[in-house]
Structures are given as structure tokens and as C-alpha cells.
Design a protein around this motif. Sequence first.
Motif, PDB file in Angstrom:
ATOM      1  N   LEU A  15       0.836  -1.204   0.000  1.00 17.62           N
ATOM      2  CA  LEU A  15       0.000   0.000   0.000  1.00 17.62           C
ATOM      3  C   LEU A  15       0.870   1.253   0.000  1.00 17.62           C
ATOM      4  CD1 LEU A  15      -2.749   1.354   0.106  1.00 17.62           C
ATOM      5  CD2 LEU A  15      -2.712   1.103   2.606  1.00 17.62           C
ATOM      6  N   ARG A  16       1.931   1.229   0.792  1.00 18.47           N
ATOM      7  CA  ARG A  16       2.834   2.387   0.798  1.00 18.47           C
ATOM      8  C   ARG A  16       3.409   2.635  -0.594  1.00 18.47           C
ATOM      9  NH1 ARG A  16       7.866   3.290   0.308  1.00 18.47           N
ATOM     10  NH2 ARG A  16       8.520   1.115   0.462  1.00 18.47           N
ATOM     11  N   MET A  21       4.590   6.767  -1.434  1.00 14.55           N
ATOM     12  CA  MET A  21       5.000   7.533  -0.263  1.00 14.55           C
ATOM     13  C   MET A  21       6.277   6.958   0.321  1.00 14.55           C
ATOM     14  SD  MET A  21       1.436   8.143   1.820  1.00 14.55           S
ATOM     15  CE  MET A  21       0.131   9.210   1.172  1.00 14.55           C
ATOM     16  N   SER A  22       7.064   7.814   0.956  1.00 14.47           N
ATOM     17  CA  SER A  22       8.212   7.344   1.731  1.00 14.47           C
ATOM     18  C   SER A  22       7.689   6.674   3.003  1.00 14.47           C
ATOM     19  CB  SER A  22       9.117   8.524   2.101  1.00 14.47           C
ATOM     20  OG  SER A  22       8.429   9.402   2.974  1.00 14.47           O
ATOM     21  N   ALA A  68      -3.937   4.216  -7.736  1.00 15.48           N
ATOM     22  CA  ALA A  68      -3.191   3.665  -6.612  1.00 15.48           C
ATOM     23  C   ALA A  68      -3.703   2.274  -6.243  1.00 15.48           C
ATOM     24  CB  ALA A  68      -3.283   4.602  -5.410  1.00 15.48           C
ATOM     25  N   GLN A  69      -5.016   2.082  -6.300  1.00 16.53           N
ATOM     26  CA  GLN A  69      -5.571   0.764  -5.998  1.00 16.53           C
ATOM     27  C   GLN A  69      -5.126  -0.266  -7.026  1.00 16.53           C
ATOM     28  OE1 GLN A  69      -9.792   0.789  -5.284  1.00 16.53           O
ATOM     29  NE2 GLN A  69      -9.670   2.373  -3.712  1.00 16.53           N
ATOM     30  N   ALA A 164      10.957  11.647 -12.405  1.00 13.92           N
ATOM     31  CA  ALA A 164      12.073  10.906 -11.806  1.00 13.92           C
ATOM     32  C   ALA A 164      12.285  11.319 -10.353  1.00 13.92           C
ATOM     33  CB  ALA A 164      13.347  11.150 -12.616  1.00 13.92           C
ATOM     34  N   ARG A 165      12.165  12.613 -10.067  1.00 10.87           N
ATOM     35  CA  ARG A 165      12.350  13.070  -8.688  1.00 10.87           C
ATOM     36  C   ARG A 165      11.319  12.439  -7.764  1.00 10.87           C
ATOM     37  NH1 ARG A 165      11.869  19.391  -7.210  1.00 10.87           N
ATOM     38  NH2 ARG A 165       9.679  18.927  -7.645  1.00 10.87           N
ATOM     39  N   GLU A 166      10.093  12.291  -8.235  1.00 11.47           N
ATOM     40  CA  GLU A 166       9.053  11.660  -7.421  1.00 11.47           C
ATOM     41  C   GLU A 166       9.425  10.220  -7.086  1.00 11.47           C
ATOM     42  OE1 GLU A 166       4.268  10.552  -7.668  1.00 11.47           O
ATOM     43  OE2 GLU A 166       5.177  11.878  -9.157  1.00 11.47           O
TER      44      GLU A 166
END
Length: 347
Positions: A15-16, A21-22, A68-69, A164-166
Motif C-alpha cells: 500500500l505504501r 510515499m516514503s 493507486a488501488q 524521476a524526482r518523485e
Amino acid sequence: MVSVQQWTGREARALRAALRMSTRGFAEHLGVALRTVAKWESLGAGTQPRPDTQAILDTALARADAAAQARFEALLHPERKSARPADYETWSEDIERAVVCVSRQDFSFASTLLNRWLGRHDPGGLDDKGLYLYGRSLVLLGDLQRDQGMVLGPLSARHSYLAARELFNELDIPRRVAQIELSLAVVCEMSGQLDASARHYLALAADERLSRRDRARARLWVGTALSKGGDNEYATSVMRDATREFEELGEPEDWSVAHQKLALAHRGAGDLAQALHYIDIARTTGTVDSPMQRVRLDTAYGHVLLSDGATRNDGLSVLDQAATVAHRYGLSHQLRSIEGIRKGQRG
């Protein structure tokens, strides 16, 4: 909608990743301790969150958007991933080949090498190794687009660098993030935002995430942006500091490029004797092994020569040679720079 019957560390980690997300950002998103998320990451299927945390995870999944799902579901089924470990070796090899192609301005082949992977995979379905390779491919695509002068818009260097930064933020690789931020500052300068780019360079020149060499480059580029904006006196001071840094680091190519930049700053200040002195150093010490390097050096040399009536015709001839090479290799940003110099002389 995808659902989870029993959350373990494996599903929590998926899920993360799906939310991009970090670990710290995910912990804050859920309202749990960072050490809790770290435990899920390390133990995987061997740990189960408490019942109240299971409900929190259910809510986070339910509130995630459709994309995301979809990524979450793909991550739970590794057998459905299009990338396999064996693919990664080939992908890595193609990235190294693309690095060489970009350095030689063979943009067509480099684009083919990169897009065969970027077009094949959805980052949401990749593990950390795949995400790393995807991020590196995006950076190289950004470099390619930047060298071609495609700096803004949906198919541009800026767009590729931001994506790329993301990914590297998600992978928690601060050095890569900082390097991309340096590239974004270059794009900012190329698009004419000189004050903003100078501020970005100045901040990065003191950024410990970067290597000492990259921080020196940022300092040099502060001077470049300032010089383009007309602040040549301060620009030369900053550039000399960067030049000394390259000498201490034993970076002869960067040292030579710094002299090229110093020549243009002195030309802007009207000191043609110093401009010729520095451009001669750049021309005799630099290793010109790519069309881009040749065009940049010849453009700077031609610009200096044009500033003196006695060498104006020589300057035009050098610029013509630079324009021919730039046109042959599709270096549109360099072509615009050359045309801008010519227009300035005609004006």
C-alpha cells in the motif's frame, strides 16, 4: 474495489508503494509511528498489525484513487509483473548504452533504448529495483530532451525530471533527488528564468546531499545565470571560486569549462583581453569528444571574437561552423543561442 482480508507487513508495504510515499510520509498519512512502518517493511508477511491499525489500513486503501488501488493489486501479485529479475540486467545494460549515446548526441538510438522500457512498464507494478531503473531512465530521457532544447511542456526535460524526482523521493535516495534538482535548475536557466535559476544553484551549492564536484558545478552555474542577467562582476568572482574548487578536486574537464564560462563573463563586462585569455585556456585544455562540447566551445569562442571589430569575420565563421554541427545533431537550444548572438550583432 480491491480489499484485504488480513493485513500483514507485506500488504502494508504494498500500500505504501502504491501510494508512492516514503516510509515517513506513509506513517504520517496513517497516523502511526515510523518504527511501526519500519517493522512492517522488515518483517513483511511475518507480522500482523493490531486490529485498530487494520481498520486504519482498510480506510487508507478505500480512500486511495483508482490508479493507486490498481498499483496495489499489481504489487500483491508479483507473478503478473511484466518485469522479471532477468529483465533488469538487460535494462541496466540498455541504460549504460543510452548514457554513451546521449553523451555523443545520438538522440534517436538513445530514445529507442529508453522508451522500450519506459513504454513497457507501469511504475506502480515494479519493485524497488525496477523503480530505480525506471527513475534512471527518466533522468536520461530528461538529459536527452534538455540537450535537444525541449525544456518545457508535456514532452520535455522538466516533465521527465519531475517524474524521476518523485520516484527517487519514494525510494528515499536523497543524492539522486538533489542531482535531479540541479538538472531542474539548469532547465530553469535554459527557459530564461535567470533569477530563479541563480537562487536554485546557490542553494544547491551548499547542499550536502550533493558531491563536492556537483556543488562546485552549482556554484559555477550561479555565475553563468548571473552573467546572462548582466551581473558580470559578481559572476566572475563566483566562477573563479568554482574554478579553484575544480583544480583542487583534480577535475580538468570541469576546470576547462569554467574558463569558457569566465571568458563569456569577461566579454559581457567588456574586458576582451581577459575574455580572449580565458577562452584560449578553454580551447587548449578542454577535451572535445562530443558534438555538444564542440558546439558550446565554438559558440563561446565565436561570441568573444564577434565583440572586436578586427576579429568579427572570424567570429562569424566560427559561429557558422558551430551552427552546422548543431543542426546536424539536432541541438536546437544551441542553434537558438547562436542565432541570438547573431541578432545581437546585427542589432
